[in-house]
Design a protein around this motif. Structure first.
Motif, PDB file in Angstrom:
ATOM      1  N   THR A   1     -47.271  65.109 127.455  1.00 33.87           N
ATOM      2  CA  THR A   1     -46.972  65.111 126.036  1.00 33.87           C
ATOM      3  C   THR A   1     -46.737  63.673 125.583  1.00 33.87           C
ATOM      4  OG1 THR A   1     -45.560  66.065 124.295  1.00 33.87           O
ATOM      5  CG2 THR A   1     -44.482  65.477 126.369  1.00 33.87           C
ATOM      6  N   GLN A   2     -47.315  63.335 124.452  1.00 33.05           N
ATOM      7  CA  GLN A   2     -47.293  61.954 123.973  1.00 33.05           C
ATOM      8  C   GLN A   2     -45.991  61.649 123.257  1.00 33.05           C
ATOM      9  OE1 GLN A   2     -50.077  59.396 123.989  1.00 33.05           O
ATOM     10  NE2 GLN A   2     -48.182  58.241 123.640  1.00 33.05           N
ATOM     11  N   VAL A   3     -45.408  60.527 123.621  1.00 29.71           N
ATOM     12  CA  VAL A   3     -44.247  59.993 122.920  1.00 29.71           C
ATOM     13  C   VAL A   3     -44.597  58.599 122.424  1.00 29.71           C
ATOM     14  CG1 VAL A   3     -41.856  59.210 123.095  1.00 29.71           C
ATOM     15  CG2 VAL A   3     -42.581  61.330 124.227  1.00 29.71           C
ATOM     16  N   ARG A   4     -44.421  58.379 121.138  1.00 25.73           N
ATOM     17  CA  ARG A   4     -44.677  57.065 120.576  1.00 25.73           C
ATOM     18  C   ARG A   4     -43.452  56.600 119.815  1.00 25.73           C
ATOM     19  NH1 ARG A   4     -47.238  54.789 115.918  1.00 25.73           N
ATOM     20  NH2 ARG A   4     -47.703  56.872 115.085  1.00 25.73           N
ATOM     21  N   VAL A   5     -42.936  55.472 120.235  1.00 29.07           N
ATOM     22  CA  VAL A   5     -41.781  54.869 119.576  1.00 29.07           C
ATOM     23  C   VAL A   5     -42.305  53.877 118.558  1.00 29.07           C
ATOM     24  CG1 VAL A   5     -39.648  53.587 119.862  1.00 29.07           C
ATOM     25  CG2 VAL A   5     -40.402  55.185 121.643  1.00 29.07           C
ATOM     26  N   SER A   6     -42.025  54.149 117.312  1.00 28.57           N
ATOM     27  CA  SER A   6     -42.564  53.318 116.249  1.00 28.57           C
ATOM     28  C   SER A   6     -41.672  53.412 115.028  1.00 28.57           C
ATOM     29  CB  SER A   6     -43.984  53.761 115.885  1.00 28.57           C
ATOM     30  OG  SER A   6     -44.492  53.022 114.790  1.00 28.57           O
ATOM     31  N   SER A   7     -41.541  52.300 114.340  1.00 29.73           N
ATOM     32  CA  SER A   7     -40.797  52.262 113.095  1.00 29.73           C
ATOM     33  C   SER A   7     -41.713  52.407 111.898  1.00 29.73           C
ATOM     34  CB  SER A   7     -39.996  50.964 112.990  1.00 29.73           C
ATOM     35  OG  SER A   7     -40.858  49.833 113.031  1.00 29.73           O
TER      36      SER A   7
ATOM     37  N   ALA B   1     -40.871  50.225 124.620  1.00 27.38           N
ATOM     38  CA  ALA B   1     -41.440  50.374 125.949  1.00 27.38           C
ATOM     39  C   ALA B   1     -41.443  51.809 126.445  1.00 27.38           C
ATOM     40  CB  ALA B   1     -40.687  49.484 126.945  1.00 27.38           C
ATOM     41  N   ASP B   2     -40.754  52.696 125.742  1.00 25.14           N
ATOM     42  CA  ASP B   2     -40.747  54.104 126.127  1.00 25.14           C
ATOM     43  C   ASP B   2     -41.997  54.831 125.669  1.00 25.14           C
ATOM     44  OD1 ASP B   2     -38.199  53.940 127.369  1.00 25.14           O
ATOM     45  OD2 ASP B   2     -37.213  54.199 125.422  1.00 25.14           O
ATOM     46  N   THR B   3     -42.804  54.193 124.859  1.00 31.27           N
ATOM     47  CA  THR B   3     -44.055  54.806 124.426  1.00 31.27           C
ATOM     48  C   THR B   3     -44.935  55.092 125.634  1.00 31.27           C
ATOM     49  OG1 THR B   3     -44.045  53.776 122.239  1.00 31.27           O
ATOM     50  CG2 THR B   3     -46.168  54.454 123.116  1.00 31.27           C
ATOM     51  N   ALA B   4     -45.313  56.338 125.791  1.00 32.11           N
ATOM     52  CA  ALA B   4     -46.102  56.747 126.949  1.00 32.11           C
ATOM     53  C   ALA B   4     -46.436  58.221 126.826  1.00 32.11           C
ATOM     54  CB  ALA B   4     -45.332  56.497 128.253  1.00 32.11           C
ATOM     55  N   VAL B   5     -47.315  58.666 127.703  1.00 34.21           N
ATOM     56  CA  VAL B   5     -47.514  60.088 127.907  1.00 34.21           C
ATOM     57  C   VAL B   5     -46.551  60.523 128.994  1.00 34.21           C
ATOM     58  CG1 VAL B   5     -49.107  61.915 128.584  1.00 34.21           C
ATOM     59  CG2 VAL B   5     -49.919  59.991 127.206  1.00 34.21           C
TER      60      VAL B   5
END
Length: 116
Positions: free
Chosen positions: A110-116, A89-93
């Motif tokens: 700045t883009q943050v994408r949480v992904s495995s 859920a932290d994935t966001a700009v």
């Protein structure tokens, strides 16, 4: 003209850590309230954390409290957001924000994408 430039975004695994940085110029940084906002896909922009000018008063969204840490270095005119134990859920700009009185300045995000 006030300028805020974010950096440090990228892809991070769930449970991992990432630190965002915001470099400020063009205004009196040491009297500004600084904040980090984020906007996830399909959602409105929300306040993540804020920090007063001195740096001794912090506010966090319930969703990040205990995981994120906001800090500032008035000598360097920077604001950081340390993101720990990140979740999907932290994935966001993520946007840096400065407020002096009624004046508001925004970074480009700045883009943050949480992904495995």
């Amino acid at each position: 003209q006030a300028q805020l430039v974010e950096s440090g975004g990228g892809v991070v695994q769930p449970g991992g850590s990432l630190t965002l940085s915001c470099a400020a110029s063009g205004f009196m940084f040491n009297v500004a309230t600084m904040s980090w906002y984020r906007q996830a896909p399909g959602k409105e922009r929300e306040l993540v954390a804020s920090l007063n000018s001195v740096g001794n008063r912090k506010n966090y969204a319930d969703s990040v409290r205990g995981r994120f840490i906001i800090s500032r270095d008035n000598a360097k005119k920077t604001v950081a957001l340390q993101m720990n134990n990140v979740e999907d859920a932290d994935t966001a700009v993520y946007y840096c924000h400065a407020k002096i009185g009624t004046a508001n300045s925004w970074g480009q995000g700045t883009q943050v994408r949480v992904s495995s």
